[in-house]
Write a protein that holds these residues in place. Structure first.
Motif, short mmCIF file in Angstrom:
data_model
loop_
_atom_site.label_atom_id
_atom_site.label_comp_id
_atom_site.label_asym_id
_atom_site.label_seq_id
_atom_site.Cartn_x
_atom_site.Cartn_y
_atom_site.Cartn_z
N SER A 71 0.83 -1.21 0.00
CA SER A 71 0.00 0.00 0.00
C SER A 71 0.86 1.26 0.00
N LEU A 72 2.13 1.11 0.38
CA LEU A 72 3.06 2.24 0.35
C LEU A 72 3.51 2.57 -1.07
N VAL A 73 3.41 1.58 -1.97
CA VAL A 73 3.80 1.78 -3.36
C VAL A 73 2.68 1.26 -4.25
N PRO A 74 1.53 1.94 -4.26
CA PRO A 74 0.33 1.42 -4.92
C PRO A 74 0.50 1.17 -6.42
N ASP A 75 1.30 1.98 -7.09
CA ASP A 75 1.50 1.77 -8.53
C ASP A 75 2.20 0.44 -8.81
N LEU A 76 3.11 0.06 -7.92
CA LEU A 76 3.80 -1.22 -8.08
C LEU A 76 2.89 -2.37 -7.67
N ALA A 77 2.04 -2.11 -6.68
CA ALA A 77 1.17 -3.18 -6.17
C ALA A 77 0.29 -3.75 -7.26
#
Length: 369
Positions: free
Chosen positions: A195-201
């Motif tokens: 959730s800290l890096v939503p684009d990667l998630a």
């Protein structure tokens, strides 16, 4: 550079993480590498076993070799060859057809350019992990990665909650670090909160993987009934390929050692029955016997080995590439790179290219300062 990007943590010491750490260190970035296992290698690790009579045996039970198409990786291979940690494995491979019970060879199987680490596949990772500027910590599991907004940095914690250090950037080179599949294997949530890096998630939601069982065999005498040192297996529901590990450059020839890999269908059936938890000795013994009996049943009647043991690769072989031309996943705002063969191509060369790409993301930050 030192005030803004002085320390980077690399989690995972497979070839992708090792290549990333090596590249960062060569460009002046201080790197701490964390690996939960006792040594480096990941799928390139070498297995040490002790036979009943006390003999020490070594097996490359994961990736048996790698090929190279990229000029960038070929340049590295030439450097590794000069350091005697890599060599070309010049044995030809055949195909064994279980319907006809015959070996058939094609030009494709006899191509040159199969490389191995020497004296073990993990030798390359070992060398990269000991590059000046890389501090490698083996047997250390990262339990959680916390983003410190105030400090604009990352705090890494062990599974016991103890601090492992504060870093300006992190590299996750093992898909289990970020994949929910990690939970089913270890019972712990992945260390990196996506959730800290939503684009990667979004890209990491589903990474399809191919499970496999490897069977390690050791024989007193060479298997004279098998005319080649490696072969792919067609029309078997159980076995996919086999290779003579002791025929590789730099290996002991005191006995003949072979490694067999199962088909993904066989591995999926076993995992469906037993689950992804740590396999029991009884289950692995049953698998070992089934794989060995399949070798016997297709007409390759080998003598009984004096050592036989199975190993499960539950999720080591990716079945997709998720990063495209970027070759890694990157979040610049929080300085997070995710690399591995699942980002480029499901092989060692792809993992190397992904690790180098991840390192280059941090190096670009440095060049702008």
């Amino acid at each position: 550079m030192s005030s803004v990007l002085s320390k980077v943590a690399v989690v995972g010491s497979g070839i992708s993480g090792a290549a990333c750490a090596w590249s960062l260190a060569r460009n002046g970035v201080s790197v701490t590498l964390f690996e939960s296992a006792r040594g480096p290698g990941g799928r390139m690790s070498q297995r040490r076993e002790i036979a009943e009579d006390g003999r020490e045996l070594h097996f490359d039970h994961g990736a048996p070799y790698f090929t190279v198409n990229s000029p960038e990786v070929l340049s590295l291979v030439r450097e590794w060859e000069s350091k005697k940690i890599c060599a070309e494995w010049k044995e030809g491979f055949d195909i064994f057809d279980c319907f006809s019970n015959q070996f058939t060879s094609t030009e494709q199987e006899r191509v040159s350019g199969r490389y191995v680490g020497t004296p073990g596949m993990n030798s390359i990772c070992k060398a990269l992990c000991h590059e000046p500027g890389v501090e490698s910590k083996f047997g250390v599991s990262v339990g959680r990665m916390e983003w410190l907004e105030k400090d604009n940095s990352w705090l890494l914690l062990g599974i016991d909650g103890q601090s492992l250090g504060q870093f300006e950037g992190i590299v996750a080179s093992d898909k289990n670090i970020v994949s929910p599949r990690f939970t089913s294997v270890t019972g712990r949530v992945p260390p990196l909160d996506l959730s800290l890096v939503p684009d990667l998630a979004i890209k990491l939601q589903n990474i399809p993987v191919i499970p496999c069982f490897a069977l390690m065999l050791a024989f007193e005498q060479p298997l004279s009934m098998i005319p080649v040192k490696g072969f792919f297996i067609k029309n078997s529901e159980v076995l996919s390929w086999a290779y003579c590990d002791s025929s590789k450059p730099g290996r002991s020839t005191a006995c003949e050692r072979w490694v067999l890999h199962s088909t993904k269908e066989y591995a999926e059936r076993v995992i469906a029955e037993y689950g992804l938890q740590k396999p029991s000795d009884a289950m692995l013994k049953k698998v070992a016997e089934e794989l060995y009996q399949e070798l016997q049943s297709v007409g390759l009647c080998t003598p009984r080995p004096f050592f036989m043991k199975a190993h499960r690769w539950g999720s080591a072989f990716p079945a997709a590439s998720i990063a495209g031309e970027e070759k890694c996943l990157w979040d610049e705002s929080k300085r997070v790179a995710i690399c591995g063969d699942f980002c480029v191509s499901p092989n060692i060369e792809g993992a190397i290219l992904s690790g180098l790409a991840a390192a280059s993301k941090f190096q670009k930050i440095v060049s702008y300062l």
